[in-house]
Enzyme design. Sequence first.
Site, PDB file in Angstrom:
ATOM      1  N   ASP A  62       0.774  -1.248   0.000  1.00 45.54           N
ATOM      2  CA  ASP A  62       0.000   0.000   0.000  1.00 45.54           C
ATOM      3  C   ASP A  62       0.809   1.305   0.000  1.00 45.54           C
ATOM      4  OD1 ASP A  62      -1.560  -2.117   0.791  1.00 45.54           O
ATOM      5  OD2 ASP A  62      -2.260  -1.204   2.645  1.00 45.54           O
ATOM      6  N   GLU A  80     -10.709  -2.526   4.242  1.00 44.80           N
ATOM      7  CA  GLU A  80      -9.372  -2.010   4.538  1.00 44.80           C
ATOM      8  C   GLU A  80      -9.210  -0.610   3.968  1.00 44.80           C
ATOM      9  OE1 GLU A  80      -6.824  -5.284   2.874  1.00 44.80           O
ATOM     10  OE2 GLU A  80      -6.379  -5.696   4.972  1.00 44.80           O
ATOM     11  N   TYR A 118       2.098  -1.085   9.904  1.00 43.78           N
ATOM     12  CA  TYR A 118       1.078  -1.225   8.867  1.00 43.78           C
ATOM     13  C   TYR A 118       0.675   0.131   8.300  1.00 43.78           C
ATOM     14  CZ  TYR A 118       0.132  -6.279   8.997  1.00 43.78           C
ATOM     15  OH  TYR A 118       0.207  -7.640   8.849  1.00 43.78           O
TER      16      TYR A 118
HETATM   17  C1  FRU Z   1      -3.912  -3.666   2.660  1.00 48.21           C
HETATM   18  C2  FRU Z   1      -3.319  -4.057   3.999  1.00 48.21           C
HETATM   19  C3  FRU Z   1      -3.684  -3.080   5.085  1.00 48.21           C
HETATM   20  C4  FRU Z   1      -2.572  -3.259   6.072  1.00 48.21           C
HETATM   21  C5  FRU Z   1      -1.386  -3.474   5.167  1.00 48.21           C
HETATM   22  C6  FRU Z   1      -0.328  -4.395   5.693  1.00 48.21           C
HETATM   23  O1  FRU Z   1      -3.209  -4.208   1.583  1.00 48.21           O
HETATM   24  O2  FRU Z   1      -3.708  -5.373   4.343  1.00 48.21           O
HETATM   25  O3  FRU Z   1      -4.970  -3.269   5.623  1.00 48.21           O
HETATM   26  O4  FRU Z   1      -2.414  -2.151   6.908  1.00 48.21           O
HETATM   27  O5  FRU Z   1      -1.904  -4.000   3.963  1.00 48.21           O
HETATM   28  O6  FRU Z   1       0.749  -4.452   4.807  1.00 48.21           O
END
Ligand code: FRU
Length: 479
Positions: free
Chosen positions: A40, A223, A99
């Site tokens: 992300d 997400e 994250y």
């Molecule tokens: C989305 C996700 C988020 C998380 C991150 C972890 O792709 O799963 O929800 O914060 O990637 O890398």
Amino acid sequence: MSTSLSKDLEHLRTLAEDSANPGRYGQHFHLMPPVGWLNDPNGLCQFNDVYHAFFQYSPFNAEGGVKMWGHSVSDDLIKWDYVGTPLYPDQPFDVSGVYSGCAYVEDGVMNVFYTGNVKKLDAAGYDYVCTGREANTIRTSSKDGINFEHRHVVMGNEDYPADDTEHVRDPKVWRDGDTYYMVQGARRTDDRGEVLVFKSDDMERWTLLNRITTEYPFGYMWECPDYFRLPDLGDGNLTKVLSVSPQGLTGGDWDRRNVYQSGYFVLRGDPTAEYRLQPFALWDAGFDFYAPQTFQADDGRRILIGWMGMPDEKTYTNPTVEDGWQHCFTIPREVSVRYGRVLQWPVREIEGYRANLREAGHSLFVEGSPTFDLEIDDMPEHMSFVYVKLADEFAITWGSGVLELRFLDDSKDGVGAGRHVRYEHLARLENMRIVGDMSSVEVFVNNGELTFSTRYYPKKYKAVVDAPGAHIQFWDLNV
Ligand code: FRU
């Protein structure tokens, strides 16, 4: 403050980056990791005239591993320079991963919020959905955009609703008047995705204001939420957009689309009180697009960047894993609204890199131009089809009311590395734009009403365009 863990991670990361070589599919103008895995976009912002993009980064394993924040900067959103990795998972509150999260700039300070992921040791039979996890909301800040200080927890599991699972994450913060707001994505214990809305007076103490979800079940987890407002360029009305990345959509058309989706609801009413969600629309209908985030540039533009990848996808791959890296971002896109339609268009800065125009009114053939910008417009009134073929194996077509991307060889050795077909219904084609980099193609249709992003792995760079009566323009992009 660095710990012995962060010092070792810093050392190992530098070693990994020093020996990296992206190989023939290394991107020229799409942000990619120096080595290893990227997912992300995080902390997108413009700070002291410079664009900052952080990214979910696993430098030690091209197939993913422990997550930290990589960091790249740019003056024009096209040329990105990697500057380092400011946030390592080296604290008790984020030890299983730094994250996703956001940056909120105010008074010369870059405030960063992210999810500190903690997975407890599996001694007690945890399911890691309802038990065994901490989803800490972390705040930290930077005065120079490079060094971060005072990393600390502002919310933990106990601050989220009791009927949410331990999947709560990906804070996005904005300010309205004297109040700060934050959205986070969540999975309820009844397996429905939702967005939590918090408010704060000081960015430290947050209270829950609202929970947003659909009137019917729409996936088990949402997400990476985002919320922004845009004036409608057509009728002047303010449009409120709630963006989410839902997981678990099945049945009907969802079964032929991606494993997970990213899209938006136009929201009527007030996200902090009474609201109504309009029908969900996809941000992008291609093979590789997930977890987009937006930010507002100093000149007022709302800019969206997505991850050009797809988690948990088993049928297609990325051969760059052999070169020690995987995934990249999309080209940054200007988001606008016209008569209720949300549009995405490559940032205008890319046009400054156009060179060597080739033009035609019927068909065009170009060989040996890997990085390009292709526009097909001024369609004749009775246009019945458009046919574009890239790299001998990748057909992008419109006809009979369908816009389709099709890899003719759908094996893992093909140009699509296992990708096969994606399509959406489209009654009328007004224009089409295709932006190509070494290993990606992004298609923008009808001024950006519909977009398709995909990675591809050409053996030869070639473009064949058939669009009788239209205006075809093909530029090299020399970045
Ligand atoms: C989305 C996700 C988020 C998380 C991150 C972890 O792709 O799963 O929800 O914060 O990637 O890398």
